[in-house]
Design an enzyme around this catalytic site. Structure first.
Site, mmCIF file in Angstrom:
data_model
loop_
_atom_site.group_PDB
_atom_site.id
_atom_site.type_symbol
_atom_site.label_atom_id
_atom_site.label_comp_id
_atom_site.label_asym_id
_atom_site.label_seq_id
_atom_site.Cartn_x
_atom_site.Cartn_y
_atom_site.Cartn_z
ATOM 1 N N LYS A 14 6.928 -3.540 1.197
ATOM 2 C CA LYS A 14 7.190 -4.940 1.051
ATOM 3 C C LYS A 14 7.048 -5.800 1.903
ATOM 4 C CE LYS A 14 11.154 -3.877 -0.708
ATOM 5 N NZ LYS A 14 11.371 -2.459 -0.927
ATOM 6 N N ARG A 88 18.359 -7.073 -5.947
ATOM 7 C CA ARG A 88 18.284 -5.861 -6.119
ATOM 8 C C ARG A 88 19.094 -5.190 -7.364
ATOM 9 N NH1 ARG A 88 16.379 -4.405 -0.528
ATOM 10 N NH2 ARG A 88 16.553 -2.330 -0.137
ATOM 11 N N ARG A 160 14.900 3.089 12.667
ATOM 12 C CA ARG A 160 16.218 2.344 12.058
ATOM 13 C C ARG A 160 17.121 3.542 11.740
ATOM 14 N NH1 ARG A 160 14.019 -1.496 7.314
ATOM 15 N NH2 ARG A 160 15.683 -0.366 6.106
HETATM 16 P P1 ADP Z 1 14.166 -1.060 2.375
HETATM 17 O O1 ADP Z 1 13.620 -1.984 1.577
HETATM 18 O O2 ADP Z 1 13.350 -0.439 3.279
HETATM 19 O O3 ADP Z 1 15.207 -0.219 1.719
HETATM 20 P P2 ADP Z 1 15.692 -3.479 3.468
HETATM 21 O O4 ADP Z 1 15.463 -3.888 4.889
HETATM 22 O O5 ADP Z 1 15.246 -4.337 2.485
HETATM 23 O O6 ADP Z 1 14.887 -2.056 3.683
HETATM 24 O O7 ADP Z 1 17.312 -2.884 3.152
HETATM 25 C C1 ADP Z 1 17.968 -2.261 3.995
HETATM 26 C C2 ADP Z 1 19.324 -2.070 3.535
HETATM 27 O O8 ADP Z 1 19.963 -3.498 3.570
HETATM 28 C C3 ADP Z 1 19.458 -1.703 2.090
HETATM 29 O O9 ADP Z 1 19.566 -0.323 2.049
HETATM 30 C C4 ADP Z 1 20.834 -2.429 1.659
HETATM 31 O O10 ADP Z 1 21.882 -1.510 2.421
HETATM 32 C C5 ADP Z 1 20.705 -3.536 2.413
HETATM 33 N N1 ADP Z 1 20.266 -4.797 1.615
HETATM 34 C C6 ADP Z 1 19.024 -5.356 1.705
HETATM 35 N N2 ADP Z 1 18.968 -6.180 0.773
HETATM 36 C C7 ADP Z 1 20.051 -6.263 -0.103
HETATM 37 C C8 ADP Z 1 20.243 -6.330 -1.512
HETATM 38 N N3 ADP Z 1 19.502 -7.541 -1.903
HETATM 39 N N4 ADP Z 1 21.334 -6.140 -1.948
HETATM 40 C C9 ADP Z 1 22.106 -5.224 -1.524
HETATM 41 N N5 ADP Z 1 21.924 -4.769 -0.446
HETATM 42 C C10 ADP Z 1 20.676 -5.123 0.634
#
Ligand code: ADP
Length: 214
Positions: A14, A88, A160
């Site tokens: 993404k 999400r 990360r």
């Molecule tokens: P990835 O898509 O690789 O899991 P992100 O950077 O989008 O990575 O998200 C990392 C973490 O941040 C998630 O595992 C969650 O804990 C938190 N997070 C990010 N976006 C959301 C969201 N929309 N709702 C809830 N938690 C979120």
């Protein structure tokens, strides 16, 4: 304003797709990046979010909706937003619908990136990121010229905290349980644009553009 959503499991690409679509005039909104930035700045939201993120769990919906509300502000009518990693959960999707209605906006496409689990685990557990410029590498698929050092600015490459294999597996099951139901939610609205995200980034970009420009 109008908006597109990049939907897909962690590791589907993404962020990489988003980087290319920024060139098409989209404003990139990544809740993951916003939360990591908040943690770096030691804000209350950042500190609260970190404990969820490290476990691969989702940050509570109200926290997320609030940061999105603030980010959208009074978005002008001609702004095109691209949401990456948001929504999400069904709750977040409904919250977003409300915010968009309030701004007289519309969601035009939900790009759904499909990628098998085993490939995701390989991609994420080998992912390395430059601490200073954010460039993304992979230990075997896209190594830096010098081990641990960014090709662009010599920054240190790090992994990360949530990219270790156990946490990745947890993120995948969270995706299946909490995020996958959004596919049906958006399919009902005829917004789903499925793409094969198991190949190169360029393939994902080309497939997404064929929906967005076609
Ligand atoms: P990835 O898509 O690789 O899991 P992100 O950077 O989008 O990575 O998200 C990392 C973490 O941040 C998630 O595992 C969650 O804990 C938190 N997070 C990010 N976006 C959301 C969201 N929309 N709702 C809830 N938690 C979120």
């Amino acid at each position: 304003m109008n908006a597109i959503i990049l939907l897909g499991p962690p590791g589907a690409g993404k962020g990489s797709l988003a980087e290319s679509l920024v060139r098409e005039g989209y404003t990139h909104v990544s809740t993951g990046d916003m939360l990591r930035e908040a943690f770096k700045n030691e804000t209350a939201v950042g500190l609260e979010a970190k404990s969820y993120m490290d476990r691969g769990a989702l940050v509570p919906d109200d926290v997320i909706i609030n940061i999105i509300r603030e980010r959208l502000g009074d978005a002008p009518a001609d702004e095109k937003f691209m949401f990456d990693g948001f929504p999400r959960t069904l709750n977040q999707a409904q919250g977003l619908d409300q915010l968009i209605t309030d701004l007289n906006g519309v969601i035009t496409h939900v790009i759904m990136m499909e990628c098998p689990d085993e490939m995701i685990i390989k991609r994420l557990s080998g992912r390395r990121i430059c601490r200073s410029c954010g460039a993304v590498y992979h230990v075997t698929n896209k190594p830096s010229k010098v081990d641990g050092v960014c090709d662009f600015d010599g920054g240190e490459l790090y992994q990360r905290d949530d990219d270790n294999e156990d946490t990745v597996r947890n993120r995948l099951s969270v995706y299946t349980e909490q995020t996958k139901p959004l596919v049906a939610y958006y399919a009902d609205k005829n917004l789903i644009c499925p793409i094969d995200a198991s190949g190169s980034i360029q393939l994902s970009v080309d497939s997404a553009l064929s929906y967005l420009n076609g």
